[in-house]
Scaffold this motif. Structure first.
Motif, PDB file in Angstrom:
ATOM      1  N   ASP A  54     -75.842  32.928  65.441  1.00 38.22           N
ATOM      2  CA  ASP A  54     -76.672  32.727  64.249  1.00 38.22           C
ATOM      3  C   ASP A  54     -75.876  32.205  63.056  1.00 38.22           C
ATOM      4  O   ASP A  54     -76.337  32.282  61.923  1.00 38.22           O
ATOM      5  CB  ASP A  54     -77.351  34.031  63.868  1.00 38.22           C
ATOM      6  N   ALA A  55     -74.687  31.636  63.272  1.00 36.36           N
ATOM      7  CA  ALA A  55     -73.865  31.128  62.173  1.00 36.36           C
ATOM      8  C   ALA A  55     -74.559  29.972  61.457  1.00 36.36           C
ATOM      9  O   ALA A  55     -74.567  29.894  60.225  1.00 36.36           O
ATOM     10  CB  ALA A  55     -72.497  30.688  62.697  1.00 36.36           C
ATOM     11  N   TYR A  56     -75.140  29.062  62.247  1.00 42.71           N
ATOM     12  CA  TYR A  56     -75.792  27.903  61.631  1.00 42.71           C
ATOM     13  C   TYR A  56     -77.010  28.326  60.826  1.00 42.71           C
ATOM     14  O   TYR A  56     -77.267  27.771  59.749  1.00 42.71           O
ATOM     15  CB  TYR A  56     -76.204  26.898  62.708  1.00 42.71           C
ATOM     16  N   ARG A  77     -77.387  31.153  59.236  1.00 47.37           N
ATOM     17  CA  ARG A  77     -76.894  31.730  57.977  1.00 47.37           C
ATOM     18  C   ARG A  77     -76.418  30.635  57.029  1.00 47.37           C
ATOM     19  O   ARG A  77     -76.624  30.706  55.816  1.00 47.37           O
ATOM     20  CB  ARG A  77     -75.750  32.707  58.266  1.00 47.37           C
ATOM     21  N   TYR A  78     -75.810  29.609  57.589  1.00 47.64           N
ATOM     22  CA  TYR A  78     -75.346  28.459  56.782  1.00 47.64           C
ATOM     23  C   TYR A  78     -76.534  27.769  56.122  1.00 47.64           C
ATOM     24  O   TYR A  78     -76.519  27.477  54.918  1.00 47.64           O
ATOM     25  CB  TYR A  78     -74.576  27.513  57.701  1.00 47.64           C
ATOM     26  N   VAL A 113     -67.375  26.223  57.851  1.00 46.89           N
ATOM     27  CA  VAL A 113     -68.069  27.484  58.127  1.00 46.89           C
ATOM     28  C   VAL A 113     -67.515  28.092  59.413  1.00 46.89           C
ATOM     29  O   VAL A 113     -67.522  27.434  60.464  1.00 46.89           O
ATOM     30  CB  VAL A 113     -69.594  27.252  58.258  1.00 46.89           C
ATOM     31  N   LEU A 141     -67.397  29.906  62.810  1.00 44.82           N
ATOM     32  CA  LEU A 141     -68.405  30.122  63.846  1.00 44.82           C
ATOM     33  C   LEU A 141     -68.299  31.567  64.333  1.00 44.82           C
ATOM     34  O   LEU A 141     -67.491  31.895  65.201  1.00 44.82           O
ATOM     35  CB  LEU A 141     -68.189  29.136  65.005  1.00 44.82           C
ATOM     36  N   ALA A 142     -69.088  32.419  63.753  1.00 39.43           N
ATOM     37  CA  ALA A 142     -69.068  33.831  64.117  1.00 39.43           C
ATOM     38  C   ALA A 142     -70.429  34.210  64.678  1.00 39.43           C
ATOM     39  O   ALA A 142     -71.305  34.692  63.976  1.00 39.43           O
ATOM     40  CB  ALA A 142     -68.731  34.697  62.904  1.00 39.43           C
TER      41      ALA A 142
END
Length: 262
Positions: free
Chosen positions: A52-54, A56-57, A46, A48-49
């Protein structure tokens, strides 16, 4: 694609190849969902953008799981059985990744009836392919849940796979918490198969373990054992049966009678 991989892996050149292929084809939608679920479960892939990336994951995984649960809940009998086979065929037992679907398969088996012997044979053959200790025990428990729903003819048909599973259980390092109950269930299934092979005339009728216990038989034994021999009578030390009067006075009269007769 995952579907092509599973179809290729399911070809064992045995009598169950068509059963495996038919199950995968019947729930092609499930294979696509599993492929998406696996792709979404790889956190290392995934990008890392942002912070809040985690989140969204996790949200993507939850959405796929919810769709999977909803589709499984709407499955009919035949499609549910195919889904169980698909889960087992898609599970990874060869240390390339612990993709297990015990929760989904147990939920389906608890409400599914009408298992065929070929479907149960596919499940038993799959869980005995790899020695994965705890994972083998948990998956074997799932397969036995289906095997126990077979009738006598069905159990007889899967007896070779039951014996193989029993042998694998003895040779696999499964914890005692799983080994004991699994071995007991396998023995019960195999004993039911063996009993079905015994012709009816070869089973001897049960014989009583002791003498008859009816009242007439007890009276007969008392008549034959009374009065006792002289040696037994002396060992009684003056005791007499209640039919002739019991108590301390009777014992005293008996002692005086013996003393005067000597």
């Amino acid at each position: 694609m995952l579907y092509d991989t599973l179809v290729a892996e399911s070809r064992k050149n045995d009598s169950l190849d068509d059963v495996r292929s038919a199950a995968l084809g019947r729930v092609r939608w499930l294979v696509d969902l599993l492929e998406r679920h696996r792709a979404e479960s790889r956190w290392d892939a995934v990008p890392l953008a942002g912070e809040d990336a985690y989140e969204r994951y996790q949200a993507a995984r939850a959405a796929t799981q919810a769709e999977l649960d909803g589709r499984l809940a709407a499955c009919g009998e035949e499609e549910s059985r195919a889904a169980v086979l698909c889960f087992l065929l898609a599970a990874r037992f060869d240390r390339t990744g612990f993709w297990q679907y015990d929760t989904e398969t147990e939920a389906l088996i608890s409400r599914v009836r009408g298992w065929t012997s070929d479907e149960v044979a596919v499940m038993l053959s799959r869980v005995t392919e790899y020695d994965m200790r705890h994972w083998f025990g948990e998956s074997l428990k799932t397969a036995l849940n289906a095997a126990e729903r077979l009738d006598a003819d069905g159990r007889r048909a899967v007896a070779p796979w039951l014996r193989r599973a029993h042998a694998e259980l003895r040779n696999t390092d499964v914890g005692a918490r799983l080994r004991g109950p699994l071995a007991k269930r396998l023995r019960a299934l195999l004993e039911s198969v063996d009993e079905a092979h015994i012709p009816e005339g070869l089973i001897p009728p049960r014989t009583p373990r002791g003498p008859p216990r009816c009242a007439s038989a007890r009276r007969h034994r008392r008549r034959r054992s009374w009065p006792p021999s002289s040696g037994i009578w002396r060992a009684c030390r003056g005791r007499v049966p209640r039919s002739g009067g019991g108590g301390r006075a009777a014992r005293s009269r008996t002692r005086r009678r013996w003393a005067t007769s000597r």
